[in-house]
Design a protein around this motif. Structure first.
Motif, short mmCIF file in Angstrom:
data_model
loop_
_atom_site.label_atom_id
_atom_site.label_comp_id
_atom_site.label_asym_id
_atom_site.label_seq_id
_atom_site.Cartn_x
_atom_site.Cartn_y
_atom_site.Cartn_z
N MET A 207 0.86 -1.18 0.00
CA MET A 207 0.00 0.00 0.00
C MET A 207 0.89 1.24 0.00
N LYS A 208 0.56 2.17 -0.85
CA LYS A 208 1.32 3.42 -0.98
C LYS A 208 0.51 4.57 -0.40
N VAL A 209 1.17 5.44 0.35
CA VAL A 209 0.52 6.64 0.91
C VAL A 209 0.98 7.84 0.09
N ILE A 210 0.02 8.58 -0.44
CA ILE A 210 0.29 9.74 -1.30
C ILE A 210 -0.32 10.97 -0.62
N TRP A 211 0.42 12.07 -0.64
CA TRP A 211 -0.07 13.31 -0.04
C TRP A 211 -0.53 14.26 -1.14
N SER A 212 -1.75 14.78 -0.99
CA SER A 212 -2.25 15.78 -1.95
C SER A 212 -1.49 17.09 -1.73
N ASP A 213 -1.49 17.92 -2.74
CA ASP A 213 -0.86 19.24 -2.62
C ASP A 213 -1.51 20.04 -1.49
N PHE A 214 -2.82 19.91 -1.37
CA PHE A 214 -3.53 20.64 -0.32
C PHE A 214 -3.08 20.18 1.07
N ALA A 215 -2.99 18.86 1.28
CA ALA A 215 -2.57 18.34 2.58
C ALA A 215 -1.14 18.78 2.92
N ILE A 216 -0.28 18.80 1.93
CA ILE A 216 1.10 19.28 2.15
C ILE A 216 1.08 20.76 2.54
N ARG A 217 0.23 21.54 1.88
CA ARG A 217 0.12 22.96 2.22
C ARG A 217 -0.38 23.14 3.65
N MET A 218 -1.32 22.30 4.08
CA MET A 218 -1.83 22.38 5.45
C MET A 218 -0.72 22.06 6.46
N ILE A 219 0.11 21.05 6.17
CA ILE A 219 1.24 20.71 7.04
C ILE A 219 2.19 21.91 7.14
N LYS A 220 2.48 22.52 6.01
CA LYS A 220 3.37 23.69 6.01
C LYS A 220 2.78 24.84 6.82
N ASP A 221 1.47 25.07 6.67
CA ASP A 221 0.80 26.13 7.42
C ASP A 221 0.83 25.85 8.92
N ILE A 222 0.57 24.61 9.31
CA ILE A 222 0.60 24.22 10.72
C ILE A 222 2.00 24.42 11.28
N HIS A 223 3.00 23.98 10.53
CA HIS A 223 4.39 24.12 10.97
C HIS A 223 4.76 25.59 11.13
N PHE A 224 4.42 26.40 10.13
CA PHE A 224 4.75 27.82 10.17
C PHE A 224 4.08 28.50 11.36
N TYR A 225 2.81 28.21 11.57
CA TYR A 225 2.08 28.82 12.68
C TYR A 225 2.77 28.52 14.01
N HIS A 226 3.08 27.26 14.25
CA HIS A 226 3.70 26.89 15.53
C HIS A 226 5.12 27.42 15.65
#
Length: 102
Positions: free
Chosen positions: A1-20
């Motif tokens: 099984m392969k796990v793929i990240w959407s562009d949107f989900a990656i952007r949310m991770i970046k936003d969460i990281h930046f905020y914190h």
């Protein structure tokens, strides 16, 4: 099984990281990001271990989710594996998961 990240989900991770990073500390920001990615590793062996995402049920795409701290990691099965579609802060209004961009 392969796990793929959407562009949107990656952007949310970046936003969460930046905020914190900006409002708490780089150590906490890095830990949250690491913990979210670690949580998704279980999908490699147990792809349907998450609960059904009832808010997105009407889309009929079998969305499921995992929880890590305050974050809901939303995913769905696709032909190539599992697609992480969103990382959602559970302190927000759950209706936001129905917004077109998400």
């Amino acid at each position: 099984m392969k796990v793929i990240w959407s562009d949107f989900a990656i952007r949310m991770i970046k936003d969460i990281h930046f905020y914190h990073k900006e409002n708490v500390s780089i150590i906490i920001a890095n830990k949250i990001k690491k913990d979210i990615f670690s949580t998704t590793k279980q999908l490699l062996k147990h792809p349907f271990s998450g609960s059904e995402e009832k808010v997105l049920k009407k889309l009929n795409q079998n969305h499921r989710y995992l929880v890590n701290g305050n974050y809901k990691i939303i995913y769905k099965p696709i032909k190539e594996g599992l697609l992480i579609t969103d990382v959602f802060d559970t302190r927000q209004n759950p209706d936001k998961t129905n917004i077109q961009n998400r």
